[in-house]
Design a protein around this motif. Structure first.
Motif, mmCIF file in Angstrom:
data_model
loop_
_atom_site.group_PDB
_atom_site.id
_atom_site.type_symbol
_atom_site.label_atom_id
_atom_site.label_comp_id
_atom_site.label_asym_id
_atom_site.label_seq_id
_atom_site.Cartn_x
_atom_site.Cartn_y
_atom_site.Cartn_z
ATOM 1 N N LEU A 209 0.840 -1.202 0.000
ATOM 2 C CA LEU A 209 0.000 0.000 0.000
ATOM 3 C C LEU A 209 0.869 1.243 0.000
ATOM 4 C CD1 LEU A 209 -0.640 1.813 2.847
ATOM 5 C CD2 LEU A 209 -1.406 -0.409 3.580
ATOM 6 N N ASP A 210 0.338 2.336 -0.478
ATOM 7 C CA ASP A 210 1.055 3.611 -0.392
ATOM 8 C C ASP A 210 0.068 4.762 -0.447
ATOM 9 O OD1 ASP A 210 0.308 3.494 -3.048
ATOM 10 O OD2 ASP A 210 2.164 4.392 -3.790
ATOM 11 N N GLY A 211 0.540 5.933 -0.128
ATOM 12 C CA GLY A 211 -0.319 7.107 -0.199
ATOM 13 C C GLY A 211 0.044 8.113 0.867
ATOM 14 N N GLU A 212 -0.753 9.216 0.912
ATOM 15 C CA GLU A 212 -0.517 10.226 1.946
ATOM 16 C C GLU A 212 -0.915 9.641 3.283
ATOM 17 O OE1 GLU A 212 -2.064 14.133 1.445
ATOM 18 O OE2 GLU A 212 -1.459 14.114 -0.676
ATOM 19 N N ILE A 213 -0.182 10.009 4.287
ATOM 20 C CA ILE A 213 -0.349 9.313 5.563
ATOM 21 C C ILE A 213 -1.785 9.414 6.097
ATOM 22 C CG2 ILE A 213 0.418 11.168 7.140
ATOM 23 C CD1 ILE A 213 2.248 8.729 8.241
ATOM 24 N N GLN A 214 -2.381 10.599 5.990
ATOM 25 C CA GLN A 214 -3.740 10.740 6.526
ATOM 26 C C GLN A 214 -4.750 9.958 5.702
ATOM 27 O OE1 GLN A 214 -4.431 11.627 9.452
ATOM 28 N NE2 GLN A 214 -2.315 12.326 9.781
ATOM 29 N N SER A 215 -4.562 9.974 4.367
ATOM 30 C CA SER A 215 -5.541 9.244 3.556
ATOM 31 C C SER A 215 -5.373 7.737 3.722
ATOM 32 C CB SER A 215 -5.488 9.676 2.089
ATOM 33 O OG SER A 215 -4.189 9.545 1.603
ATOM 34 N N VAL A 216 -4.118 7.294 3.975
ATOM 35 C CA VAL A 216 -3.926 5.866 4.239
ATOM 36 C C VAL A 216 -4.668 5.501 5.520
ATOM 37 C CG1 VAL A 216 -2.224 4.136 4.965
ATOM 38 C CG2 VAL A 216 -1.712 5.608 3.037
ATOM 39 N N ARG A 217 -4.491 6.336 6.526
ATOM 40 C CA ARG A 217 -5.151 6.029 7.802
ATOM 41 C C ARG A 217 -6.672 6.043 7.635
ATOM 42 N NH1 ARG A 217 -3.205 9.321 12.825
ATOM 43 N NH2 ARG A 217 -4.704 7.903 13.786
ATOM 44 N N ARG A 218 -7.159 7.045 6.907
ATOM 45 C CA ARG A 218 -8.620 7.161 6.724
ATOM 46 C C ARG A 218 -9.169 5.988 5.927
ATOM 47 N NH1 ARG A 218 -10.741 10.823 9.658
ATOM 48 N NH2 ARG A 218 -12.646 9.677 9.269
ATOM 49 N N SER A 219 -8.332 5.468 5.021
ATOM 50 C CA SER A 219 -8.828 4.354 4.206
ATOM 51 C C SER A 219 -9.068 3.107 5.068
ATOM 52 C CB SER A 219 -7.857 4.050 3.063
ATOM 53 O OG SER A 219 -6.676 3.504 3.590
ATOM 54 N N PHE A 220 -8.486 3.119 6.256
ATOM 55 C CA PHE A 220 -8.711 1.980 7.158
ATOM 56 C C PHE A 220 -9.737 2.310 8.255
ATOM 57 C CE2 PHE A 220 -4.890 0.774 5.031
ATOM 58 C CZ PHE A 220 -4.968 -0.610 4.940
ATOM 59 N N PHE A 221 -10.378 3.476 8.128
ATOM 60 C CA PHE A 221 -11.407 3.891 9.106
ATOM 61 C C PHE A 221 -12.657 3.043 8.874
ATOM 62 C CE2 PHE A 221 -15.005 6.900 9.997
ATOM 63 C CZ PHE A 221 -14.904 6.842 11.379
ATOM 64 N N LYS A 222 -13.135 2.405 9.964
ATOM 65 C CA LYS A 222 -14.278 1.498 9.814
ATOM 66 C C LYS A 222 -15.511 2.016 10.555
ATOM 67 C CE LYS A 222 -11.591 -2.139 10.797
ATOM 68 N NZ LYS A 222 -11.224 -3.488 11.160
ATOM 69 N N ASN A 223 -15.661 3.334 10.546
ATOM 70 C CA ASN A 223 -16.824 3.958 11.182
ATOM 71 C C ASN A 223 -16.911 3.602 12.670
ATOM 72 O OD1 ASN A 223 -18.777 5.823 10.694
ATOM 73 N ND2 ASN A 223 -20.350 4.349 10.027
ATOM 74 N N GLU A 224 -15.755 3.582 13.315
ATOM 75 C CA GLU A 224 -15.701 3.219 14.730
ATOM 76 C C GLU A 224 -15.447 4.459 15.579
ATOM 77 O OE1 GLU A 224 -14.083 -1.389 14.555
ATOM 78 O OE2 GLU A 224 -12.633 0.229 14.512
ATOM 79 N N TYR A 225 -16.067 4.472 16.762
ATOM 80 C CA TYR A 225 -15.924 5.618 17.673
ATOM 81 C C TYR A 225 -15.605 5.117 19.069
ATOM 82 C CZ TYR A 225 -17.729 8.378 13.859
ATOM 83 O OH TYR A 225 -17.869 8.984 12.654
ATOM 84 N N ASP A 226 -14.741 5.833 19.737
ATOM 85 C CA ASP A 226 -14.379 5.478 21.106
ATOM 86 C C ASP A 226 -15.120 6.385 22.090
ATOM 87 O OD1 ASP A 226 -12.695 3.454 20.392
ATOM 88 O OD2 ASP A 226 -10.899 4.725 20.343
ATOM 89 N N LEU A 227 -15.735 5.757 23.095
ATOM 90 C CA LEU A 227 -16.482 6.511 24.110
ATOM 91 C C LEU A 227 -15.891 6.216 25.475
ATOM 92 C CD1 LEU A 227 -19.798 5.119 22.730
ATOM 93 C CD2 LEU A 227 -19.293 7.560 22.661
ATOM 94 N N THR A 228 -15.740 7.269 26.277
ATOM 95 C CA THR A 228 -15.264 7.078 27.655
ATOM 96 C C THR A 228 -16.247 7.750 28.611
ATOM 97 O OG1 THR A 228 -13.045 7.249 26.753
ATOM 98 C CG2 THR A 228 -13.216 7.275 29.143
ATOM 99 N N PHE A 229 -16.649 6.987 29.620
ATOM 100 C CA PHE A 229 -17.607 7.519 30.614
ATOM 101 C C PHE A 229 -16.956 7.517 31.986
ATOM 102 C CE2 PHE A 229 -20.041 5.480 27.221
ATOM 103 C CZ PHE A 229 -20.910 6.490 26.858
ATOM 104 N N SER A 230 -17.449 8.446 32.841
ATOM 105 C CA SER A 230 -16.898 8.535 34.200
ATOM 106 C C SER A 230 -17.670 7.629 35.173
ATOM 107 C CB SER A 230 -16.945 9.979 34.691
ATOM 108 O OG SER A 230 -18.290 10.396 34.688
ATOM 109 N N SER A 231 -18.364 6.647 34.632
ATOM 110 C CA SER A 231 -19.112 5.715 35.480
ATOM 111 C C SER A 231 -18.970 4.316 34.908
ATOM 112 C CB SER A 231 -20.578 6.147 35.513
ATOM 113 O OG SER A 231 -21.393 5.041 35.774
ATOM 114 N N SER A 232 -19.057 3.327 35.764
ATOM 115 C CA SER A 232 -18.963 1.957 35.258
ATOM 116 C C SER A 232 -20.347 1.365 35.011
ATOM 117 C CB SER A 232 -18.179 1.098 36.256
ATOM 118 O OG SER A 232 -18.760 1.238 37.522
#
Lengths: 299, 435
Positions: A209-232
């Motif tokens: 693979l090759d390309g601009e670093i940000q577009s390479v990273r974005r091409s592997f983006f799988k619509n995932e989001y990280d959430l952090t809560f202050s409670s368990s």
């Protein structure tokens, strides 16, 4: 500025560079990544005019790369060394002269770098009298003394202590800002993300693979989001897909959610916001390190 | 070409500035001279066996009566009649040998037997033979009625003196020993220089490879330029050293010449007469210096330099390729032996050429073969070699050098970046084809 067009290189019957094409734009930093034995050094040696390709072309400013381009290229190989019995100044002048710089001009440059790196008092010492860190500095200076427009660094940070590694990093950024095109190979992914504009991953002689670093990273983006809560006690509604094992501890829980095409990040944020315990929300774009490991281990 | 010059300059200056080089330039001639002087001294004194050998001699002739005295290192004694007594004495090493001569009044010694416990060396036996022949010869002459006085008065002393006619028709003394000596010294210098400076080139290539400098260098210069810069730079170092030696020797030679001349002048003896006056030590010295000065040094030195350079360039380019191919100095041996054999062989030929026939067929053939010509040709120079031969030999030598550089550069180019396994001759061939 540099175009590698369908390069093949064989050692005996083994193909170590198999149809590799790259384009390195002027004034950018290009990272060449790959596991050991992938064929990076073979490709780099061809770019540094040390060896020639068996098939394919390398263009330097649209001209076939040849020995006439040597004065414009600076090359620091992975395996490096200096003449142990020569003094620092003689060594630097010798390398500069080999690159076609006049001795008088080379002297000026040596003086400039000696002052810049604060090593004036070492000028007349023999290399064998220097510490390893000092020798590394001299090695780097000898690579850039002739002001190359294309700088090739094979594993530039290997063998350097953290202080010198940072120094080299700063010098690389300086040179980029002055318009130098830089290609380097490395195993250290933190440096790649920090320095590179473009990357290519080579594995088993092939570019995977090759390309601009940000577009390479974005091409592997799988619509995932990280959430952090202050409670368990937070629980994610079942219509959101949990992508990763949940991490919970006292007063803290972390989730990674993969949204479907019909779901929007706003929807997820609204839910999280309403829990009243949201402390972190961000999209998850894989790092170059993760992409590298993933790509190399799956192929 | 500019890069060859940059590399040449670096290789030359780093070596010439080296303290060892400066010391050796002045010390080497002294060391070599004292080594050879010592060896010659030992050969003429120390190596000789001075033990007196007691030899029983028994014969049907009068020789036993005459020869009871010591000749050289042999003490001849009349043998007892009883054979067993003799054998016992030989066994107990009281007596070294028993010379049993059945019939002495014939012109052959075939019937003579030497009974020993420990064999004599070839030289010792030949000495004994000579003694015996002379004695028998004298005996036979005496038996024919020629007295000892006549024999003594007809003994011949001295030897032939050679005189050469030069181009102008003038006559001058010719000294074969001197020419052989000079030829031998020149061959020795070439032989040593090829090995010393050839291996210097090789070590330099190995150093760059093991220190991993070479990859940086070959990204700046073509491997061929690197190799040639090295080979030529080291050649200049050799020439500098040689030049220093020539200046030192000439200074010494003419210094001695000046020192001896005034003394001779005072005697009023014209120099041309000196050659015949063997009694004057000063005159002898002057004669030697004169013969030395009369040699065509311009011709000798120019031909020497041509063959010195040709031989060195040929061998050092091969050595450079070997240096580039191996990973460490210890891997060199297997390649060095076959490469240096022709040179060693050439040196052996050169030694036999000097003393036998410097213009014979063997000498001519080996002074044409490029791997042996540098040493064989220089041995012949002081004896006079036709220019056509020198030219042909030099042409062959330099043509082979160019071919060898081409081959070596190919091996050098690939070999220099090859790390890991020990290379083989097959690898050399493969790399040659590859590049």
């Amino acid at each position: 500025m540099i175009q590698v067009q369908q390069i093949y290189k064989y050692f005996d019957d083994k193909c170590v560079n198999d149809n590799i094409s790259l384009e390195i734009k002027q004034g950018t930093i290009y990272g060449l990544l790959g596991p050991n034995g992938a064929g990076k050094t073979t490709l780099i040696r061809m770019l540094a005019t040390v060896t020639k390709a068996d098939k394919g072309k390398i263009l330097f400013h649209n001209e076939p790369l040849s020995t006439k381009h040597i004065p414009f290229i600076g090359y620091m190989p992975e395996e490096r060394g200096l003449y142990r019995k020569m003094t620092v100044v003689d060594q630097l002048l010798y390398f500069a002269e080999l690159k076609g710089i006049k001795r008088s001009d080379a002297k000026q440059e040596v003086k400039h770098w000696m002052n810049k790196l604060d090593i004036v008092e070492w000028a007349d010492k023999k290399m064998e009298e220097l510490s390893k860190g000092m020798a590394q500095k001299i090695q780097f200076v000898s690579t850039i003394l002739h002001k190359p427009t294309f700088l090739i660094l094979d594993e530039p940070f290997s063998g350097f202590d953290p202080v010198n590694a940072d120094l080299v990093k700063d010098l690389i950024i300086d040179m980029k800002n002055q318009g130098t095109t830089i290609l380097f190979s490395t195993h250290r992914m933190d440096n790649v993300e920090e320095l590179c504009d473009q990357i290519a991953i080579i594995h088993q002689g092939k570019k995977i693979l090759d390309g601009e670093i940000q577009s390479v990273r974005r091409s592997f983006f799988k619509n995932e989001y990280d959430l952090t809560f202050s409670s368990s006690d937070v629980s994610i509604p079942s219509h959101f897909n949990l992508a990763n094992p949940v991490k919970t501890s006292i007063n803290r829980s972390e989730y990674r959610v993969q949204l479907t095409e019909s779901q929007s990040p706003q929807e997820l944020l609204d839910f999280a916001y309403n829990t009243k315990s949201l402390i972190g929300f961000q999209e998850f774009v894989p790092s170059i390190h993760q992409i590298f490991v993933n790509q190399v281990s799956t192929k | 070409m500019k890069n060859i010059w940059v590399i040449l300059k670096k290789e030359y200056l780093t070596r010439v500035k080296n303290k060892t080089f400066i010391v050796m330039t002045f010390l080497a001639p002294v060391l070599i001279a004292s080594f050879y002087g010592g060896a010659i001294y030992l050969a003429t004194t120390g190596a000789e066996d001075n033990t007196v050998r007691k030899v029983y001699i028994s014969s049907n002739s009068d020789i036993t009566n005459i020869k009871k005295n010591k000749i050289d290192n042999y003490l001849f004694l009349k043998a007892p009649v009883n054979k067993d007594t003799i054998y016992n004495q030989i066994e107990r090493e009281e007596i070294d040998a028993w010379l049993d001569i059945q019939d002495l009044h014939v012109q052959t010694l075939d019937s003579a037997k030497l009974i020993v416990k420990k064999s004599l060396s070839v030289v010792q036996l030949s000495n004994l033979n000579k003694i015996l022949r002379d004695e028998v010869h004298t005996e036979l002459l005496k038996l024919s009625g020629i007295s000892q006085t006549i024999l003594d008065s007809t003994e011949i002393k001295g030897g032939i003196k050679m005189v050469e006619i030069d181009k102008t028709g003038a006559l001058k003394r010719s000294n074969s020993e001197l020419k052989s000596g000079i030829g031998f010294i020149l061959a020795m210098i070439i032989y040593m220089f090829i090995f010393i400076y050839g291996s210097m080139v090789m070590r330099s290539a190995i150093e760059e490879k093991t220190n991993r400098i070479v990859e940086v260098i070959v990204s700046s210069v073509a491997p061929f330029h690197l190799m040639m810069g090295k080979v030529l730079g080291v050649a200049l170092v050799g020439l500098t050293q040689f030049l220093a030696w020539i200046i030192l020797s000439f200074g010494l030679l003419f210094g001695i010449g000046q020192f001896i001349k005034p003394d001779v002048g005072k005697t009023g003896i014209p120099p041309e007469a000196m050659g015949n006056n063997a009694d004057l030590a000063g005159a002898q010295g002057f004669d030697f210096i004169q013969q030395l000065q009369s040699l065509p040094f311009g011709q000798i030195i120019s031909i020497f330099i041509i063959f010195f350079l040709g031989g060195y360039l040929l061998y050092s380019s091969i050595f450079a390729a070997i240096g580039a191919a191996v990973n460490q100095e210890t891997d060199v041996q297997q390649f060095m032996l076959p490469v240096s054999l022709p040179l060693v062989f050439g040196f052996i030929i050169a030694q036999s050429v000097v003393f036998q026939s410097p213009n014979g067929n063997l000498a001519k053939i080996f002074s044409m073969i490029p791997l042996t010509s540098p040493v064989v040709m220089v041995v012949r120079i002081p004896f006079g070699v036709p220019w056509s031969e020198v030219l042909l030999s030099a042409t062959i030598l330099f043509a082979t050098f160019i071919f060898m550089v081409w081959v070596s550069a190919k091996i050098y180019r690939v070999g220099i970046l090859m790390y890991g396994k020990k290379p083989t001759w097959r690898d050399f061939y493969r790399w040659m084809k590859q590049s």
